[in-house]
Design a protein around this motif. Structure first.
Motif, PDB file in Angstrom:
ATOM      1  N   UNK A  67       0.801  -1.216   0.000  1.00 13.92           N
ATOM      2  CA  UNK A  67       0.000   0.000   0.000  1.00 13.92           C
ATOM      3  C   UNK A  67       0.834   1.266   0.000  1.00 13.92           C
ATOM      4  N   UNK A  68       0.503   2.195  -0.871  1.00 11.90           N
ATOM      5  CA  UNK A  68       1.119   3.513  -0.895  1.00 11.90           C
ATOM      6  C   UNK A  68       0.152   4.480  -1.563  1.00 11.90           C
ATOM      7  N   UNK A  69       0.328   5.765  -1.286  1.00 14.74           N
ATOM      8  CA  UNK A  69      -0.565   6.810  -1.797  1.00 14.74           C
ATOM      9  C   UNK A  69      -0.733   6.719  -3.304  1.00 14.74           C
ATOM     10  N   UNK A  70       0.363   6.594  -4.041  1.00 16.45           N
ATOM     11  CA  UNK A  70       0.328   6.616  -5.494  1.00 16.45           C
ATOM     12  C   UNK A  70      -0.497   5.461  -6.055  1.00 16.45           C
ATOM     13  N   UNK A  71      -0.172   4.268  -5.632  1.00 22.99           N
ATOM     14  CA  UNK A  71      -0.843   3.085  -6.169  1.00 22.99           C
ATOM     15  C   UNK A  71      -2.315   3.053  -5.758  1.00 22.99           C
ATOM     16  N   UNK A  72      -2.589   3.345  -4.508  1.00 22.28           N
ATOM     17  CA  UNK A  72      -3.966   3.265  -4.018  1.00 22.28           C
ATOM     18  C   UNK A  72      -4.871   4.249  -4.737  1.00 22.28           C
ATOM     19  N   UNK A  73      -4.428   5.496  -4.878  1.00 19.88           N
ATOM     20  CA  UNK A  73      -5.284   6.531  -5.445  1.00 19.88           C
ATOM     21  C   UNK A  73      -5.458   6.422  -6.948  1.00 19.88           C
ATOM     22  N   UNK A  74      -4.608   5.649  -7.608  1.00 17.17           N
ATOM     23  CA  UNK A  74      -4.810   5.375  -9.040  1.00 17.17           C
ATOM     24  C   UNK A  74      -5.604   4.096  -9.258  1.00 17.17           C
ATOM     25  N   UNK A  75      -5.319   3.076  -8.455  1.00 15.79           N
ATOM     26  CA  UNK A  75      -5.963   1.779  -8.656  1.00 15.79           C
ATOM     27  C   UNK A  75      -7.467   1.834  -8.419  1.00 15.79           C
ATOM     28  N   UNK A  76      -7.955   2.759  -7.616  1.00 20.72           N
ATOM     29  CA  UNK A  76      -9.398   2.855  -7.362  1.00 20.72           C
ATOM     30  C   UNK A  76     -10.111   3.659  -8.448  1.00 20.72           C
ATOM     31  N   UNK A  77      -9.366   4.165  -9.419  1.00 23.63           N
ATOM     32  CA  UNK A  77      -9.941   5.014 -10.450  1.00 23.63           C
ATOM     33  C   UNK A  77     -10.130   4.308 -11.776  1.00 23.63           C
ATOM     34  N   UNK A  78     -10.379   5.104 -12.803  1.00 28.12           N
ATOM     35  CA  UNK A  78     -10.773   4.596 -14.114  1.00 28.12           C
ATOM     36  C   UNK A  78      -9.647   4.570 -15.134  1.00 28.12           C
ATOM     37  N   UNK A  79      -8.396   4.859 -14.714  1.00 29.27           N
ATOM     38  CA  UNK A  79      -7.289   4.964 -15.676  1.00 29.27           C
ATOM     39  C   UNK A  79      -6.409   3.724 -15.688  1.00 29.27           C
ATOM     40  N   UNK A  80      -6.027   3.215 -14.520  1.00 32.25           N
ATOM     41  CA  UNK A  80      -5.204   2.000 -14.558  1.00 32.25           C
ATOM     42  C   UNK A  80      -5.824   0.917 -13.704  1.00 32.25           C
ATOM     43  N   UNK A  81      -5.432  -0.314 -14.036  1.00 37.10           N
ATOM     44  CA  UNK A  81      -5.970  -1.493 -13.363  1.00 37.10           C
ATOM     45  C   UNK A  81      -4.870  -2.544 -13.286  1.00 37.10           C
ATOM     46  N   UNK A 152       1.100  18.624   5.157  1.00 40.40           N
ATOM     47  CA  UNK A 152       0.909  17.820   3.949  1.00 40.40           C
ATOM     48  C   UNK A 152       0.378  16.428   4.288  1.00 40.40           C
ATOM     49  N   UNK A 153       0.922  15.821   5.339  1.00 42.18           N
ATOM     50  CA  UNK A 153       0.465  14.482   5.703  1.00 42.18           C
ATOM     51  C   UNK A 153      -0.959  14.537   6.258  1.00 42.18           C
ATOM     52  N   UNK A 154      -1.295  15.586   6.981  1.00 46.25           N
ATOM     53  CA  UNK A 154      -2.675  15.727   7.450  1.00 46.25           C
ATOM     54  C   UNK A 154      -3.630  16.024   6.288  1.00 46.25           C
ATOM     55  N   UNK A 155      -3.141  16.703   5.280  1.00 45.09           N
ATOM     56  CA  UNK A 155      -3.935  16.908   4.060  1.00 45.09           C
ATOM     57  C   UNK A 155      -4.317  15.565   3.435  1.00 45.09           C
ATOM     58  N   UNK A 156      -3.374  14.639   3.383  1.00 44.38           N
ATOM     59  CA  UNK A 156      -3.658  13.320   2.824  1.00 44.38           C
ATOM     60  C   UNK A 156      -4.601  12.521   3.712  1.00 44.38           C
ATOM     61  N   UNK A 157      -4.423  12.630   5.015  1.00 49.96           N
ATOM     62  CA  UNK A 157      -5.352  11.961   5.929  1.00 49.96           C
ATOM     63  C   UNK A 157      -6.758  12.539   5.794  1.00 49.96           C
ATOM     64  N   UNK A 158      -6.848  13.850   5.681  1.00 48.72           N
ATOM     65  CA  UNK A 158      -8.145  14.518   5.501  1.00 48.72           C
ATOM     66  C   UNK A 158      -8.812  14.041   4.219  1.00 48.72           C
ATOM     67  N   UNK A 159      -8.026  13.881   3.181  1.00 48.63           N
ATOM     68  CA  UNK A 159      -8.544  13.453   1.885  1.00 48.63           C
ATOM     69  C   UNK A 159      -9.014  12.003   1.905  1.00 48.63           C
ATOM     70  N   UNK A 160      -8.196  11.100   2.433  1.00 44.22           N
ATOM     71  CA  UNK A 160      -8.474   9.671   2.307  1.00 44.22           C
ATOM     72  C   UNK A 160      -9.308   9.103   3.454  1.00 44.22           C
ATOM     73  N   UNK A 161      -9.131   9.634   4.658  1.00 41.15           N
ATOM     74  CA  UNK A 161      -9.809   9.074   5.830  1.00 41.15           C
ATOM     75  C   UNK A 161     -10.791  10.050   6.474  1.00 41.15           C
ATOM     76  N   UNK A 162     -10.633  11.332   6.232  1.00 34.98           N
ATOM     77  CA  UNK A 162     -11.592  12.312   6.721  1.00 34.98           C
ATOM     78  C   UNK A 162     -11.430  12.663   8.178  1.00 34.98           C
ATOM     79  N   UNK A 163     -11.986  11.843   9.037  1.00 34.87           N
ATOM     80  CA  UNK A 163     -11.999  12.081  10.488  1.00 34.87           C
ATOM     81  C   UNK A 163     -10.880  11.273  11.136  1.00 34.87           C
ATOM     82  N   UNK A 164      -9.865  11.974  11.637  1.00 35.40           N
ATOM     83  CA  UNK A 164      -8.665  11.290  12.118  1.00 35.40           C
ATOM     84  C   UNK A 164      -8.135  12.001  13.366  1.00 35.40           C
TER      85      UNK A 164
END
Length: 543
Positions: A67-81, A152-164
């Protein structure tokens, strides 16, 4: 420049980079002696671990499975699989679950993103504590850079997990367990940390949180605020536009004439990159970037004349690969389509020989090894798909946006592009688009066309976006064609309201579950801290 900066990061982990080793024995090194006579020139070395932590976004031994930010945020989308290929690339179904938006709270991609972000936050908190304890003088710029890095790291937590949990101290009492803070509080914290420290950052410093990188991070907060359902003091779209204007007019960046220039092996001198994360194949053995291994077929080594071999997994979804204009130069600069050839003779003994599938799956027997836009799903002897949809070794065009040089090792030297100027153009265009009620105007089209122009040899009127053809769907496609493989696709789909409603390869049923806009708090974290609150729609320890 790159090798010097990487060397600084490497030795900084041991906190010895600014020492005169003839005068201070390493075995007697203390925090006080390290920070004695500390000056602004020592900041890059002191923050070495902060920036080596940034590589967790995309690098590691096996980030596609752990698991990493790059792979996770692309794999859940419509561009790569990452489809199952014969007996490979299933890995307990993690990629399929990401594609289907059926991830679970025990999945590595859920757990390790959370842990990586908080480990990086802890690094920032620890360094701030050490600087305060050692009573280091003149630390305004140092502390500002640390606070923005933490934001920056809290920005990513806010984006992916919301309430942290919001944890800002390193020296906490034994047994302390932080409670969950609402997304609004996290958002407000990130915004205030950036705004309060912006003026104290370096004006321009490649690979660090300088003023331009911080402004772009702040603009991204405001750009996503509406989709995050958080309140903003003032008009979010106006704030995005103002910040983008500052970067575009005062930052000293320019759009590269060649789209590929920001992604070549030695891309640290690109005039387009605003925030690059430094990589080097020599120094990064402990945290290697292996995107090329995750996509290219294992026989690519003799096609591309590389030292390393490959694993052969992720590729473009057929719908996205087929969506490009035939004249769009970005397609061939981003994706590898076509046959693999034994250019070195290492596989067949005869250079120039077309390569064949191994095959790992008997249904690939006798087939030439060709990467195609189509990704056919194999049928079993009953004429039905396998229980887990399976394709062959060849199908799917492979990721090659980041140059894979001849002689490449099993880790890349290309710096990772987190932010670049083209995104600033798009962010301003998007803010204007939403401010105009979700409709294009001339300024919106001009901004996108300014980026789009370099993608065509002849940028005739029929290649331009216009007020008449730029709607939500086209805007998302423009984002995809320009920024594919850069880690931002999940955010883009969410902002345009299509993350839950759009279908694509194998993801043929809309998610239609708003709870899937966030990831769950991982089970292991909830077991370790009963003060945590689970996001709606996910399991709790009581269930």
């Amino acid at each position: 420049m790159k090798k010097i900066f990487i060397a600084i990061l490497a030795v900084a982990v041991s906190a010895v980079s600014c020492l005169n080793l003839d005068e201070v024995a390493y075995s007697k090194m203390t925090a006080d002696s390290y920070y004695e006579n500390f000056s602004e020139s020592d900041i890059p070395a002191a923050l070495g671990t902060v920036y080596s932590d940034m590589r967790k976004l995309y690098a590691g031994g096996s980030p596609h499975t752990t698991g990493c930010w790059h792979y996770t945020n692309e794999e859940v989308g419509d561009i790569w699989i990452t489809p199952k290929r014969g007996g490979a690339w299933y890995d307990a179904g993690i990629y399929f679950r990401l594609n289907q938006h059926q991830w679970e709270w025990d999945d590595n991609h859920v757990l390790n993103n959370w842990r990586q972000y908080y480990a990086s936050i802890n690094t920032c908190n620890r360094l701030m504590y050490e600087f305060r304890t050692a009573e280091v003088k003149d630390t305004v710029s140092l502390m500002a850079e640390l606070k923005v890095a933490r934001a920056f790291w809290y920005y990513n937590l806010c984006d992916m997990y919301g309430n942290v949990p919001l944890q800002t101290r390193y020296d906490v009492p034994e047994g302390y367990l932080p409670k969950t803070s609402p997304r609004q509080e996290i958002f407000d914290f990130v915004v205030s940390e950036i705004e309060d420290n912006l003026e104290h950052l370096a004006t321009k410093a490649y690979g660090r949180w300088d003023q331009n990188a911080a402004k772009m991070l702040l603009a991204k907060c405001y750009l996503n605020a509406e989709s995050w359902k958080v309140n903003v003091d003032g008009n979010a779209w106006d704030k995005v536009i103002s910040l983008c204007d500052e970067i575009m007019t005062k930052g000293g960046y320019m759009l590269e004439p060649d789209y590929k220039a920001s992604f070549v092996t030695n891309n640290e001198n690109s005039k387009e990159i605003i925030m690059g994360i430094v990589n080097d194949e020599v120094y990064d053995e402990g945290m290697p970037w292996r995107l090329h291994l995750c996509t290219m077929h294992w026989k690519y080594y003799c096609h591309g004349n590389t030292v390393t071999q490959y694993w052969g997994g992720c590729c473009a979804t057929p719908e996205f690969a087929m969506s490009y204009d035939p004249d769009d130069l970005r397609y061939e600069k981003s994706w590898f389509e076509g046959p693999l050839i034994d250019n070195t003779g290492a596989e067949t003994g005869k250079p120039g020989t077309p390569l064949m599938c191994d095959p790992w799956d008997s249904r690939d027997a006798g087939k030439p090894l060709v990467h195609t836009k189509e990704v056919p799903i194999y049928l079993n002897e009953n004429g039905e798909p396998d229980e887990v949809p399976t394709t062959g070794e060849g199908p799917g065009v492979r990721l090659q946006k980041y140059e894979i040089k001849q002689g490449a090792l099993n880790r890349l030297s290309n710096d990772f592009v987190l932010f670049r100027l083209a995104d600033v153009y798009f962010m301003k265009a998007e803010a204007l688009y939403w401010k105009n009620g979700g409709a294009a105007n001339k300024e919106v089209c001009d901004l996108i066309n300014a980026v789009r122009e370099r993608a065509f040899t002849n940028f005739t009127d029929d290649k331009k976006v216009t007020i008449g053809n730029l709607d939500d769907d086209r805007f998302l496609l423009e984002y995809g064609w320009e920024f594919c493989q850069e880690g931002h696709r999940r955010q883009q789909l969410i902002r345009f309201g299509q993350f839950l409603t759009k279908t694509w390869f194998l993801h043929d049923t809309p998610t239609n579950d708003p709870n899937r806009l966030l990831f769950p708090v991982p089970r292991q974290e909830m077991l370790a801290n009963p003060e945590l609150t689970q996001n709606p729609g996910y399991p709790t320890l009581e269930e």
